[in-house]
Design a protein around this motif. Structure first.
Motif: not given
Length: 858
Positions: A538, A560, A562, A686-689, A692-693, A713
């Protein structure tokens, strides 16, 4: 030709206006496609040529590893009769406050070359003003006219600016960078530039110029990309190298003199001390050693290397030409494919017209009219349709298609709008083809009837004889078929020419629709396959060296985070005669076994997974295709500041965007003679936001030594925005193919009904209802449409593969597969057109005057 005969011809055109306009429309579509797409490539090249000339784009550039001095410009002053030059100062800066790599250039007092195009605002007039590349606006939407722009980089780079806070007064485009995405490579940050910034002179603390741009006068009126341009440019580059060759030695001597001048006080101090104290005195020994070491460094100063580039090294310049050549390649096959269908339909239409007018031809011949006079009706009929269709087709095609296609490419380049050109050689070719389609087919059909006697022509032509079908020998099946079905099958094979024309016409239209939908699939699959199936990270974090403990903690601490993979990541260039220079990302993972968790390296067709070995490199499929290399071959790659090295290809992996070269640490050391410095991390979240990124990236950029954070992204959003415009090209294919399919089906069905009007009237008299009479024809059309759809699927596959091969850019590979639903949509559209035609025919059949149709022609 008598006045009465001419009136008769005009009456025939009006009587059969549906047939006349169907021929005209087919010619119109074919000519519009041919002339329009043929004009697109030259129109795009003309737009670039005009833009480069207007903005005075440099033909060559010179750089030096130790900068360029006034002595270098004095050499060029001696040759002002053949060239114009402009010295430029710039710095590449890794912006720590916005995560971008920016080239900050001083604008010359007078822009004699590479003049900027102001998109909005104006050029800077004061020391505190700055203009930004239009790309900056796309990457950082918050940047607007009047906003404050700050340069925040490393302490060393910050000190090279006299001021670092500016007011944005304009957004510009540079003719050096016509591509909207790429701005070239750099030795700073992640290795690629994001955008450009331009400030007033004397903003940078640089004593020497970074680059000298040159424009040779003998290329001023030569068309870019042409063979003449390439030949003259090669000669010009050789002259430039010859003139500046002595400067390297002079620059070395100058630097050595300057360095020795700085050592003079130390040398004097050593000499004075020697006269006062013994040679073994510690202070004297220390000073002597320092002087010796410093003198060795002075003597070790090497000659600078002069680097010579031309327009082809500018991102987008060569690729733009290659894209225009791809359009030219499309214009040689696709429109001819379109016209071939038109020719077949014209042949069928003119054949029917000749058969309908046999009685009139016989009468005219009996009255003493010559063959030329009798045939002139068909020549005028077909010629008029060809001339009007060609005129309308040229007017529409030349003004519509180039604008439409250039608009699709417009999202990739910052060139001005194209100007329409009427390419008369292509227009004349289109006219000849149109006349051949009409007059030629008429002559082919007339050749028998014009040799016939009037008595033969005055008798009706014998209907085609029926024949026993092979299917009838399958008695078990044949007995079970209804009467209507048996008649349908017999009629299909009774009129073989109509069967062939209908199947070929529908297959051609089906193929073009499949190509259109297939292009949409191929473009759409790039994003999903690249970012969902092949790349499983990511973010890319770039550092200035090996990972420190503090950097490791900063990268892995946020919730965030991982997982991550350490690797060496650098930009390499690949150049070979006949292929535009390509930039690829060199990747050397520290933990080879972990690479496939972040980047899937697999065979595109078999999905067999590849693993790095110490025997060679894994490269992407498009790179292998461009340089025509396979497993076991050598590929030349060049790291910035190093000589070109060759790597052996161990595997070729699936990839769609940009280029990569992956090496194992051991193989890297074998090729480059040094251990890799792991300056980057591939990071998984862990997640895409988005929020937060961005916060994660900002946290990392505050950590010392971290130069850049690339969020995938953001890359996905930026790189694939351009593909939206490709839907316009898809729309052209589908709409044009649909229009042709409609005309083809209407024309052939209309001919079929006209040929068999007595037969249809007979069955109506026998008691068939209107719906049953329509189904009598529709069943045949449906079977022919089905055969055309099946054949069109195979033809569409071939055409789609050809279009992909010619439409790909160098840094992009389309997904070659076509989704099953694309075949379904194309088939449903074709069937829908067939239904529309039959509804029109149904209305016509309801109005048939049975008494007139059944009158004897004897």
């Amino acid at each position: 030709m008598t006045k009465a005969y001419f009136k008769a011809i005009l009456r025939e055109i009006w009587r059969s206006k549906a047939r006349f306009f169907s021929i005209l429309l087919i010619i119109f579509l074919g000519v519009a496609f041919y002339t329009g797409i043929r004009a697109t490539g030259p129109d795009m090249l003309q737009a670039a040529d005009t833009y480069f000339a207007k903005q005075k784009l440099a033909t060559n550039s010179v750089q030096s590893t130790m900068g360029l001095t006034k002595a270098d410009t004095k050499v060029l002053d001696k040759h002002q009769d053949v060239l114009t030059y402009q010295a430029v100062k710039y710095l590449d800066v890794n912006q720590l406050n916005n995560n971008r790599v920016v080239r900050v250039s001083e604008l010359p007092t007078k822009q004699s070359l590479d003049q900027l195009t102001v998109v909005s605002g104006r050029l800077p007039k004061r020391a505190n003003e700055i203009v930004l590349d239009q790309q900056a606006k796309r990457l950082q939407p918050s940047l607007k006219l009047g906003s404050t722009y700050r340069i925040v980089s490393s302490k060393t780079l910050n000190q090279k600016f006299k001021r670092r806070t500016f007011k944005v007064v304009g957004f510009v485009n540079s003719p050096r960078y016509v591509e909207n995405v790429s701005r070239g490579v750099t030795t700073v940050g992640k290795g690629t530039l994001d955008y450009l910034a331009f400030v007033q002179p004397k903003t940078l603390r640089l004593n020497v110029a970074t680059r000298i741009d040159v424009q040779f006068k003998n290329l001023a009126k030569v068309t870019p990309y042409s063979a003449t341009y390439k030949r003259l440019n090669k000669q010009n580059t050789a002259k430039l190298k010859r003139w500046l060759k002595p400067q390297a030695k002079k620059r070395q001597q100058q630097l050595q003199r300057q360095a020795r001048a700085k050592l003079k006080p130390l040398a004097q101090q050593v000499a004075a001390l020697k006269a006062q104290v013994p040679a073994t005195t510690p202070a004297l020994v220390k000073l002597t050693a320092q002087l010796k070491a410093a003198t060795a460094q002075v003597n070790a100063i090497e000659k600078p290397t002069y680097l010579y580039t031309d327009r082809s090294d500018n991102p987008g310049y060569t690729e733009y030409h290659e894209n225009t050549q791809r359009v030219v390649a499309l214009s040689t096959v696709f429109p001819l494919f379109f016209i071939a269908i038109a020719a077949l339909i014209c042949l069928t239409t003119m054949t029917r017209m000749v058969e309908e007018l046999r009685l009139q031809m016989g009468t005219l011949k009996a009255l003493g009219y010559s063959n030329a006079a009798v045939g002139s009706e068909f020549m005028i009929y077909g010629g008029l349709a060809a001339l009007v269709g060609t005129g309308l087709g040229v007017g529409f095609g030349v003004n519509f298609f180039p604008q439409f296609i250039a608009q699709a490419y417009g999202s990739m380049y910052n060139l001005p709008a194209i100007s329409v050109q009427y390419l008369w050689p292509d227009i004349m070719v289109a006219l000849v083809i149109a006349l051949v389609c009409t007059l030629g087919t008429a002559l082919v059909v007339l050749r028998v009837d014009l040799r016939s006697l009037p008595a033969q022509l005055l008798q009706p032509k014998a209907p085609k004889a029926g024949q026993t079908l092979l299917l009838e020998r399958w008695r078990g099946l044949w007995r079970r078929l209804s009467f209507n079905h048996k008649i349908t099958l017999r009629n299909l094979f009774r009129y073989k020419q109509r069967l062939l024309m209908t199947v070929l016409g529908i297959a051609g239209c089906m193929a073009m629709m499949i190509t259109g939908f297939g292009l949409k699939d191929s473009i759409g699959d790039i994003s999903s396959k690249q970012f969902n199936e092949l790349w499983h990270y990511d973010a890319i974090v770039t550092r200035n060296g090996q990972e420190t403990a503090a950097q490791k903690r900063t990268i892995s601490r946020p919730k965030l985070y991982q997982n991550s993979l350490l690797l060496k990541s650098k930009q390499v260039t690949i150049k070979q005669n006949g292929v535009a220079e390509q930039t690829a990302t060199l990747g050397v993972p520290k933990a080879m076994a972990q690479l496939n968790r972040f980047v899937v390296l697999r065979n595109r067709q078999t999905h067999r997974v590849y693993h790095l070995s110490n025997q060679g490199a894994i490269i992407d499929e498009k790179l292998a295709k461009l340089y025509d290399v396979k497993v076991g071959d050598q590929l030349p790659i060049k790291l910035a500041g190093q000589t070109t090295k060759k790597v052996k290809i161990a595997a070729i992996a699936e990839n769609y965007v940009n280029h990569f070269v992956y090496l194992s640490p051991t193989y890297y050391q074998h090729v480059f003679g040094a251990k890799p410095v792991y300056n980057a991390n591939l990071v998984q979240f862990k997640t895409t936001n988005e929020k937060k990124e961005n916060a994660y990236a900002n946290t990392l950029l505050k950590q010392a030594g971290i130069l850049n954070v690339t969020l995938m992204s953001t890359e996905k959003k930026t790189n694939f925005k351009m593909f939206d415009s490709m839907n316009l090209v898809v729309l052209i294919f589908v709409v044009s193919a649909g229009a042709l399919a409609l005309v083809v089906l209407y024309n052939l069905t209309n001919i079929n009904v006209s040929e068999r009007i007595r037969e249809l009237s007979t069955i109506k008299v026998l008691g068939f209802y209107d719906g049953e009479v329509t189904m009598y024809i529709f069943r045949e059309n449906l079977i022919l449409t089905g055969l055309g759809i099946i054949f069109g699927c195979f033809l569409g596959n071939w055409l789609h593969a050809y279009i992909l091969q010619t439409a790909e850019t160098n840094a992009l590979m389309f997904s070659p597969g076509i989704h099953p639903m694309s075949y379904v949509y194309s088939a449903l559209l074709t069937v829908a057109f067939s239904l529309v035609v039959m509804i029109m025919m149904h209305r016509k059949l309801k109005r048939v005057n049975m008494l007139d149709a059944l009158k004897s022609v004897d």
